[in-house]
Write a protein that holds these residues in place. Sequence first.
Motif, mmCIF file in Angstrom:
data_model
loop_
_atom_site.group_PDB
_atom_site.id
_atom_site.type_symbol
_atom_site.label_atom_id
_atom_site.label_comp_id
_atom_site.label_asym_id
_atom_site.label_seq_id
_atom_site.Cartn_x
_atom_site.Cartn_y
_atom_site.Cartn_z
ATOM 1 N N LYS A 1 0.825 -1.207 0.000
ATOM 2 C CA LYS A 1 0.000 0.000 0.000
ATOM 3 C C LYS A 1 0.859 1.257 0.000
ATOM 4 C CE LYS A 1 -3.920 -2.174 2.334
ATOM 5 N NZ LYS A 1 -4.708 -2.279 3.590
ATOM 6 N N GLY A 2 1.985 1.175 0.702
ATOM 7 C CA GLY A 2 2.865 2.331 0.744
ATOM 8 C C GLY A 2 3.514 2.623 -0.594
ATOM 9 N N ARG B 1 2.135 1.878 -3.493
ATOM 10 C CA ARG B 1 1.107 2.169 -4.484
ATOM 11 C C ARG B 1 0.870 3.675 -4.573
ATOM 12 N NH1 ARG B 1 -4.284 -0.840 -3.270
ATOM 13 N NH2 ARG B 1 -2.728 -2.522 -3.194
ATOM 14 N N ARG B 2 0.509 4.152 -5.742
ATOM 15 C CA ARG B 2 0.230 5.571 -5.909
ATOM 16 C C ARG B 2 -1.055 5.942 -5.177
ATOM 17 N NH1 ARG B 2 1.508 7.043 -12.254
ATOM 18 N NH2 ARG B 2 3.761 6.584 -12.188
ATOM 19 N N ASN B 3 -1.130 7.179 -4.759
ATOM 20 C CA ASN B 3 -2.308 7.663 -4.047
ATOM 21 C C ASN B 3 -3.555 7.606 -4.933
ATOM 22 O OD1 ASN B 3 -0.836 8.271 -1.740
ATOM 23 N ND2 ASN B 3 -0.363 10.339 -2.450
ATOM 24 N N SER C 1 -4.875 2.364 7.274
ATOM 25 C CA SER C 1 -4.482 2.105 5.892
ATOM 26 C C SER C 1 -5.703 1.965 4.989
ATOM 27 C CB SER C 1 -3.607 0.855 5.804
ATOM 28 O OG SER C 1 -4.304 -0.280 6.286
ATOM 29 N N SER D 1 2.896 7.309 2.473
ATOM 30 C CA SER D 1 3.532 6.150 1.847
ATOM 31 C C SER D 1 4.774 5.719 2.613
ATOM 32 C CB SER D 1 3.899 6.476 0.396
ATOM 33 O OG SER D 1 4.761 7.603 0.341
#
Length: 225
Positions: A96-97, A99-101, A134, A202
């Motif tokens: 998740k960190g 991955r793009r917002n 998250s 991130s």
Amino acid sequence: MAFGAIASALLVGVMGVTPARASYQIHLVKCFTTAASGISHAFSGNIDKRLFLLVLPAGVVGGVIGAYGLASLDGEAIKPFIFAYLGLLGVLLIGKGLRRNTRPQSPKGAIPLGLLGGILDAVGGGGWGPVVSSGLMLQGIEPRKVVGSVNAAEFFVAIAISAAFLLHLGLEEFTATTLGLLLGGVLAAPFGALAAKYLPASAMLVIVGTVLTATTMYWLAGKFF
């Protein structure tokens, strides 16, 4: 975020504490550390009242359910499942960190996330912050508002879980280890609030996920090698 999950991995995997007792010790500590954290986030302007009120009741209910279930189970039998959960959580956080917002939007599923987070927090000794925070961050909600609101709600979740464990295990668990976690957690809380305000979301997810994954791998190495 992830204080409980990391502390649980260390207590269960490194120090050999049973999952139920580890979770109980951690949540006794959280009654104090989350109070300090909530106050710090309030002063930093990191709390969204609406989000706070959405996750709070569900988290308390889920925490009590998880505590009663864990206290009645054989600690050694469920230890591999606890570490499977912690390890998976670490990998997911790293993913998740990296991955793009996503596009910003209003929070969805906050109540189910709170319920799930409360259950996993009691069972695993941690997971409230990683699961709930998250899940909300992925929706594009302002990270500092998510972390501040979720951490403030965690104070009440920790009290509910501790009270449920108290009925089963008593107060004998307030040991030197518990005191050490308490002192360290309270001292670190203000710095955590500042980090939430200035550190990119991130980066926080990757750091926490890496620590969780490394700790789980340490336990696996000691178990099978």
